[in-house]
Scaffold this active site. Structure first.
Site, PDB file in Angstrom:
ATOM      1  N   THR A  72       0.797  -1.229   0.000  1.00  0.00           N
ATOM      2  CA  THR A  72       0.000   0.000   0.000  1.00  0.00           C
ATOM      3  C   THR A  72       0.836   1.289   0.000  1.00  0.00           C
ATOM      4  O   THR A  72       0.717   2.103  -0.917  1.00  0.00           O
ATOM      5  CB  THR A  72      -0.953  -0.004   1.203  1.00  0.00           C
ATOM      6  OG1 THR A  72      -1.764  -1.178   1.087  1.00  0.00           O
ATOM      7  CG2 THR A  72      -1.839   1.227   1.221  1.00  0.00           C
ATOM      8  N   ASN A  93       5.008  -0.974   4.309  1.00  0.00           N
ATOM      9  CA  ASN A  93       3.866  -0.357   4.981  1.00  0.00           C
ATOM     10  C   ASN A  93       4.206   0.011   6.412  1.00  0.00           C
ATOM     11  O   ASN A  93       3.647   0.945   6.977  1.00  0.00           O
ATOM     12  CB  ASN A  93       2.673  -1.323   5.008  1.00  0.00           C
ATOM     13  CG  ASN A  93       1.940  -1.352   3.685  1.00  0.00           C
ATOM     14  OD1 ASN A  93       2.194  -0.522   2.815  1.00  0.00           O
ATOM     15  ND2 ASN A  93       1.042  -2.305   3.544  1.00  0.00           N
ATOM     16  N   ASP A 196      -9.386  -3.871  -0.282  1.00  0.00           N
ATOM     17  CA  ASP A 196      -8.215  -4.528   0.316  1.00  0.00           C
ATOM     18  C   ASP A 196      -8.588  -5.327   1.572  1.00  0.00           C
ATOM     19  O   ASP A 196      -8.197  -6.475   1.723  1.00  0.00           O
ATOM     20  CB  ASP A 196      -7.160  -3.476   0.659  1.00  0.00           C
ATOM     21  CG  ASP A 196      -5.869  -4.096   1.161  1.00  0.00           C
ATOM     22  OD1 ASP A 196      -5.171  -4.740   0.356  1.00  0.00           O
ATOM     23  OD2 ASP A 196      -5.558  -3.958   2.363  1.00  0.00           O
ATOM     24  N   HIS A 200      -8.127  -9.381   2.143  1.00  0.00           N
ATOM     25  CA  HIS A 200      -7.298 -10.029   3.173  1.00  0.00           C
ATOM     26  C   HIS A 200      -8.136 -10.965   4.047  1.00  0.00           C
ATOM     27  O   HIS A 200      -7.753 -12.103   4.306  1.00  0.00           O
ATOM     28  CB  HIS A 200      -6.666  -8.976   4.089  1.00  0.00           C
ATOM     29  CG  HIS A 200      -5.513  -8.258   3.480  1.00  0.00           C
ATOM     30  ND1 HIS A 200      -4.386  -8.898   3.033  1.00  0.00           N
ATOM     31  CD2 HIS A 200      -5.298  -6.927   3.273  1.00  0.00           C
ATOM     32  CE1 HIS A 200      -3.524  -7.997   2.560  1.00  0.00           C
ATOM     33  NE2 HIS A 200      -4.061  -6.798   2.693  1.00  0.00           N
ATOM     34  N   ASP A 243      -3.597   0.359  -5.830  1.00  0.00           N
ATOM     35  CA  ASP A 243      -2.171   0.201  -5.538  1.00  0.00           C
ATOM     36  C   ASP A 243      -1.607  -1.191  -5.835  1.00  0.00           C
ATOM     37  O   ASP A 243      -0.391  -1.347  -5.961  1.00  0.00           O
ATOM     38  CB  ASP A 243      -1.884   0.571  -4.072  1.00  0.00           C
ATOM     39  CG  ASP A 243      -2.810  -0.149  -3.096  1.00  0.00           C
ATOM     40  OD1 ASP A 243      -3.802  -0.787  -3.540  1.00  0.00           O
ATOM     41  OD2 ASP A 243      -2.539  -0.074  -1.887  1.00  0.00           O
ATOM     42  N   HIS A 244      -2.451  -2.210  -5.904  1.00  0.00           N
ATOM     43  CA  HIS A 244      -1.985  -3.579  -6.122  1.00  0.00           C
ATOM     44  C   HIS A 244      -3.204  -4.484  -6.209  1.00  0.00           C
ATOM     45  O   HIS A 244      -4.324  -4.043  -5.922  1.00  0.00           O
ATOM     46  CB  HIS A 244      -1.071  -4.059  -4.978  1.00  0.00           C
ATOM     47  CG  HIS A 244      -1.684  -3.840  -3.628  1.00  0.00           C
ATOM     48  ND1 HIS A 244      -2.742  -4.590  -3.168  1.00  0.00           N
ATOM     49  CD2 HIS A 244      -1.449  -2.915  -2.668  1.00  0.00           C
ATOM     50  CE1 HIS A 244      -3.102  -4.155  -1.982  1.00  0.00           C
ATOM     51  NE2 HIS A 244      -2.348  -3.126  -1.647  1.00  0.00           N
TER      52      HIS A 244
HETATM   53 ZN   LIG Z   1      -2.977  -1.581  -0.513  1.00  0.00          ZN
END
Ligand SMILES: [Zn+2]
Ligand SMILES: *[C@@H]1O[C@H](CO)[C@@H](O)[C@H](O)[C@H]1NC(C)=O
Ligand SMILES: *[C@@H]1O[C@H](CO)[C@@H](O)[C@H](O)[C@H]1NC(C)=O
Ligand SMILES: *[C@@H]1O[C@H](CO)[C@@H](O)[C@H](O)[C@H]1NC(C)=O
Ligand SMILES: *[C@@H]1O[C@H](CO)[C@@H](O)[C@H](O)[C@H]1NC(C)=O
Length: 433
Positions: A72, A93, A196, A200, A243-244
């Site tokens: 992130t 991070n 996100d 997770h 971001d990913h």
């Molecule tokens: Zn992220």
């Protein structure tokens, strides 16, 4: 006759030029929105009418590639600086210091200027130095000072802030749009912590992830309606990105999970480590132990170990001063456990940015963007010069290239074409005479 022709020609050029200079002088504003961890294909197994509409009305990239270190803070900071991670030095991070063994969680870093401010200026500051008014709503890096300068207005995510409240998402949109329409801000960055979190907690294939994508889609619809309601259609450009991506974590009994202490005695060989943080690990060997650490980890399955200075050039990490000497990148979906398996995530990122599961999204719309334009994939580092172009400011030194992203813009070329067409039609009148 010659003189007359010249006079007429210059009159034509002026006529073509006049409304143009007005058009170029009209300043547009920019809203950059990031939905954290939005994998490039998350809209393909969910009904997303608003995102689909956006692709017709604006620009869509097939996908974009985040910088290596698909995390992130590093990735967002590459987007907002246009610099590789080795240059901006936000290499994790967590904020850390191998000498003092300091480790701070992501949210605790958000107001720590010493973590973000390493001599590379983010877009907010560069824009402010050129007379623009900028703000950040929860965007990573927005809460720090750079060379002693703060962003004009910055709201920072608090610890324990809920991430998935749709009512608040809409309130946040109303807030940032009022900054544009009532306070004349030029640039605002807006960050959302989903999808996100759900990726997770539940994994990318879980129905709850699809629900959050539907919620994001409704929010995009709300954003467009709110832009319209405030009369910002003609002056506000919007970039939606992330971001990913996210991948499913591989667990027992499907695979043998990696426990690094099986391959090397961590206490004996390492003086500092951040492991148990998904697929990306860093480690400082004790004095004289670097080769031993490297050799031991080279024998471990399902990961790649690197000496920092020998990392592939394409990672753009080797020249980082902050990164510890040993970097470990697990194979897609594997977690790097240090001693025990305490890890609970069902999805994660931080893996090689060449993996399709790490790719993310790029969408854009507004007065400067073409409609119905599908862009080839590109690296997220190229968003920065595009944003500078949209704001008509001089970029700071960066690693992007406008040539990659400017195809999305309506740009000056169309205006030039228009004046050439006018000229040609005048000339044809002359030849007829
Ligand atoms: Zn992220
Ligand atoms: C930024 O600078 C201002 C003014 O010097 C100061 O009040 C503030 O605490 C600083 N913020 C951070 C995050 O360093
Ligand atoms: C969502 O946010 C609104 C506005 O702050 C609040 O009234 C509501 O209780 C929140 N809902 C949940 C489920 O937390
Ligand atoms: C992990 O490593 C083991 C041992 O080398 C290998 O057999 C296995 O195929 C690897 N798993 C994956 C998913 O790559
Ligand atoms: C990235 O840009 C900076 C600033 O212009 C430059 O010093 C650096 O060499 C660039 N990195 C690469 C890999 O080109």
């Amino acid at each position: 006759m010659r003189l007359q022709l010249l006079l007429v020609l210059s009159a034509v050029i002026c006529a073509a030029g006049k409304p143009l200079s007005k058009a170029t002088a009209r300043k547009t504003k920019l809203l950059l929105v990031s939905f954290d961890g939005f994998r490039w294909d998350y809209d393909q197994d969910v009904d997303t009418p608003h995102l689909d509409r956006l692709a017709v009305d604006g620009v869509k990239a097939k996908y974009i590639t985040p910088p290596m270190l698909t995390m992130t803070s590093p990735s967002h900071f590459t987007t907002i600086t246009g610099r590789w991670v080795e240059d901006h030095e936000v290499v994790h991070n967590m904020m850390f210091n191998p000498k003092t063994n300091l480790k701070l969680n992501h949210k605790e870093t958000l107001k720590r200027s010493e973590w973000w401010d390493n001599g590379v200026l983010p877009l907010w500051i560069t824009a402010q130095n050129q007379g623009l008014k900028t703000a950040s709503f929860h965007f990573p890096g927005g809460g720090a000072n750079y060379s002693g300068q703060a962003i004009h207005r910055a709201l920072v995510e608090e610890v324990g802030q809920p991430d998935d409240n749709e009512t608040e998402w809409r309130q946040n949109i109303d807030t940032v749009l009022s900054w544009f329409s009532e306070e004349d801000f030029d640039l605002v960055t807006l960050y959302y912590g989903e999808p996100d979190n759900v990726g997770h907690a539940k994994g990318p294939d879980h129905p709850r992830r699809k629900e959050i994508i539907r919620q994001i889609d409704r929010t995009v619809g709300y954003l467009r309606e709110a832009i319209h309601r405030r009369g910002l259609n003609d002056i506000l450009n919007v970039i939606l990105t992330s971001d990913h991506g996210m991948t499913t974590v591989k667990k027992r009994p499907l695979v043998d999970e990696i426990v690094l202490n099986k391959y090397l005695n961590l206490i004996k060989l390492a003086s500092f480590e951040i492991l148990d943080y998904g697929g990306f690990g860093i480690l400082t060997p004790r004095p004289g132990k670097q080769q031993e650490v490297f050799d031991a980890l080279s024998k471990a399955p399902n990961l790649t170990v690197y000496k920092k200075h020998e990392m592939p050039a394409s990672f753009h990490l080797a020249n980082s001063e902050r990164l510890p000497p040993i970097v470990i990148v697990a194979d897609l979906g594997f977690n790097l456990n240090s001693r025990f398996i305490v890890y609970v995530n069902k999805g994660d990122h931080g893996f090689h940015n060449g993996e399709m599961d790490m790719k993310t999204i790029f969408r854009a719309f507004g007065p400067s963007f073409k409609s119905n334009f599908l862009s080839e994939p590109f690296d997220s580092v190229h968003i920065y010069p595009l944003m500078c172009q949209l704001l008509q400011i001089q970029p700071a030194p960066h690693n992007g290239s406008l040539a990659v992203t400017e195809k999305m813009l309506l740009g000056g070329s169309r205006r030039v074409q228009r004046s050439v067409a006018l000229l040609l039609s005048m000339l044809s009148v002359f030849t007829m005479l």
